[in-house]
Design an enzyme around this catalytic site. Structure first.
Site, mmCIF file in Angstrom:
data_model
loop_
_atom_site.group_PDB
_atom_site.id
_atom_site.type_symbol
_atom_site.label_atom_id
_atom_site.label_comp_id
_atom_site.label_asym_id
_atom_site.label_seq_id
_atom_site.Cartn_x
_atom_site.Cartn_y
_atom_site.Cartn_z
ATOM 1 N N LEU A 126 48.864 -30.987 -24.331
ATOM 2 C CA LEU A 126 49.223 -31.465 -22.997
ATOM 3 C C LEU A 126 49.437 -32.970 -22.944
ATOM 4 C CD1 LEU A 126 46.462 -29.512 -20.994
ATOM 5 C CD2 LEU A 126 48.780 -28.728 -21.521
ATOM 6 N N TYR A 154 62.439 -40.878 -21.069
ATOM 7 C CA TYR A 154 61.375 -39.886 -21.041
ATOM 8 C C TYR A 154 61.869 -38.539 -21.579
ATOM 9 C CZ TYR A 154 58.007 -36.547 -19.126
ATOM 10 O OH TYR A 154 57.095 -35.532 -18.965
ATOM 11 N N ASN A 168 58.228 -29.954 -11.930
ATOM 12 C CA ASN A 168 57.075 -30.616 -11.311
ATOM 13 C C ASN A 168 55.945 -29.609 -11.129
ATOM 14 O OD1 ASN A 168 58.122 -33.467 -10.299
ATOM 15 N ND2 ASN A 168 59.752 -31.984 -9.967
ATOM 16 N N HIS A 227 24.480 -13.689 27.445
ATOM 17 C CA HIS A 227 23.040 -13.693 27.671
ATOM 18 C C HIS A 227 22.573 -12.281 28.036
ATOM 19 C CE1 HIS A 227 23.356 -17.952 27.390
ATOM 20 N NE2 HIS A 227 24.001 -18.106 28.553
ATOM 21 N N GLY A 272 21.695 -9.013 29.764
ATOM 22 C CA GLY A 272 22.097 -8.475 31.059
ATOM 23 C C GLY A 272 23.489 -8.856 31.500
#
Length: 374
Positions: free
Chosen positions: A53, A103, A132, A284, A286
């Protein structure tokens, strides 16, 4: 299996090493900038594979292309040849090898050195001409536009582009590494070209720079709108994974609005464009919630904590139905169009219930009509 990985501290190298750690029986021998080229013969001892790599793509001087790409690869080939063993080599070249720039020429010359090794000794060689590569741990403001965009947008920094219409070819780092791992496992099916030297990574994606930035910005905006992008598969999945990997730790969380009244709280967590939304509510002891019906809208309830009584009444026939469920049962309760329904906390503790609706709530067209069951 011993695997020599050159460039082990680089973007792809870091991802590869983590994948190797997950497999039993793979011993990685790293080659990094801390090593010298003269270390290669010693590092190659007992090695079964080389994943090459290492390379130079942003040098301070053009000559570094020669030493970092061509020279290192030639030295590696010489060391393998001198070992009198066949050690398969995986090499990450670039699509720039097809171009006439410094490159690209250096990567093409490195390929030639490996092909010559293969021709002279029969040593297996697998060359990846990568476009890429994007994914977690790429270095922003270096050689990955995706990394730069994700890093900057996640931090509210500006991004600068020259041509939003220009296209970019991309492969995801996990797909690259999975291809490497398939080679190590002896599974070369559908990866090598007919000459068995060049390998393609699939899938490959193409997108314009402008579209790429727009998609990343939609990821960021989803925290405010709660509307998630389709991140379950393909390119959007890979890009979203990449985007969130650039979030700084202090942005791992974000607030959502909490609607609170005397009954309890209601919180919307996630919305989709085509698969509804997720939320939760509390009640809550009830307290009764609901008391409405829908024409087309459907819902699924899951009690997480507490005890609940769900009641239903058919809007035409008046037929009634009642059921009880609790956080101990993990049972889905589904509402049906044309039946008015409500849910009552019949326990002594707070009721907590997850809710999925098949559509995002639209105040202009709510498809929710009040109709109490009493």
């Amino acid at each position: 299996m011993r695997v020599l990985v050159t460039g082990a501290n680089g973007f792809i190298g870091k991802n590869l090493l983590l994948h190797c750690q997950e497999k039993d029986g793979i011993d990685v021998v790293p080659f990094t900038r801390e090593h010298r080229v003269n270390d290669l013969p010693m590092l190659l001892e007992g090695v079964d594979w080389v994943i090459h790599l290492a390379g130079i793509n942003r040098p301070q001087k053009t000559e570094e292309f020669v030493t970092g790409n061509i020279g290192l690869t030639r030295q590696l080939c010489a060391a393998i040849k001198a070992s009198y063993r066949q050690v398969p080599v995986v090499y990450t070249s670039s699509i720039q090898a097809e171009s006439d720039n410094d490159y690209g020429s250096s990567k093409r010359s490195a390929e030639d050195a490996l092909l010559a090794l293969r021709q002279d000794t029969g040593n297996p060689v697998f060359i990846y001409r990568l476009p890429n590569v994007f994914g977690k741990w790429a270095r922003p403001n270096y050689n990955s536009a995706v990394a730069t965009f994700c890093h900057n947008i996640s931090r509210d920094l500006p991004v600068h582009i020259h041509d939003p219409l220009s296209n970019i070819r991309l492969v995801y780092v996990d797909d690259v590494v999975n291809s490497f791992m398939a080679l190590l496992a002896g599974d070369e099916t559908d990866t090598s070209r007919s000459d068995n030297a060049y390998v393609d990574v699939t899938p490959e994606y193409q997108i314009s720079v402008g579209e790429l930035i727009d998609q990343i910005r939609r990821f960021k905006a989803s925290r405010d709108s709660l509307i998630t992008e389709p991140v379950g598969k393909g390119f959007v999945r890979a890009l979203y994974s990449t985007y969130v990997s650039y979030l700084p730790p202090e942005r791992f969380t974000y607030p959502v609005q909490q609607h609170q009244d005397a009954r309890g709280v209601f919180v919307e967590m996630l919305k989709t464009r085509d698969a509804g939304q997720f939320s939760f509510f509390t009640a809550h002891p009830g307290i009764t919630r609901g008391g409405h019906y829908h024409h087309s809208k459907t819902e699924k309830f899951l009690v997480i904590k507490g005890n609940a009584c769900f009641r239903f009444r058919h809007m035409l026939t008046g037929e009634c139905y009642e059921l009880h469920t609790s956080g101990e049962q993990s049972e889905i309760v589904e509402t049906v169009p044309g039946w008015t329904h409500d849910v009552t906390n019949v326990g002594e503790d707070e009721l907590i219930c997850m809710l999925w609706a098949n559509e995002v709530f639209d105040r202009d067209k709510p498809d929710t009509f009040a109709c109490r069951l009493e």
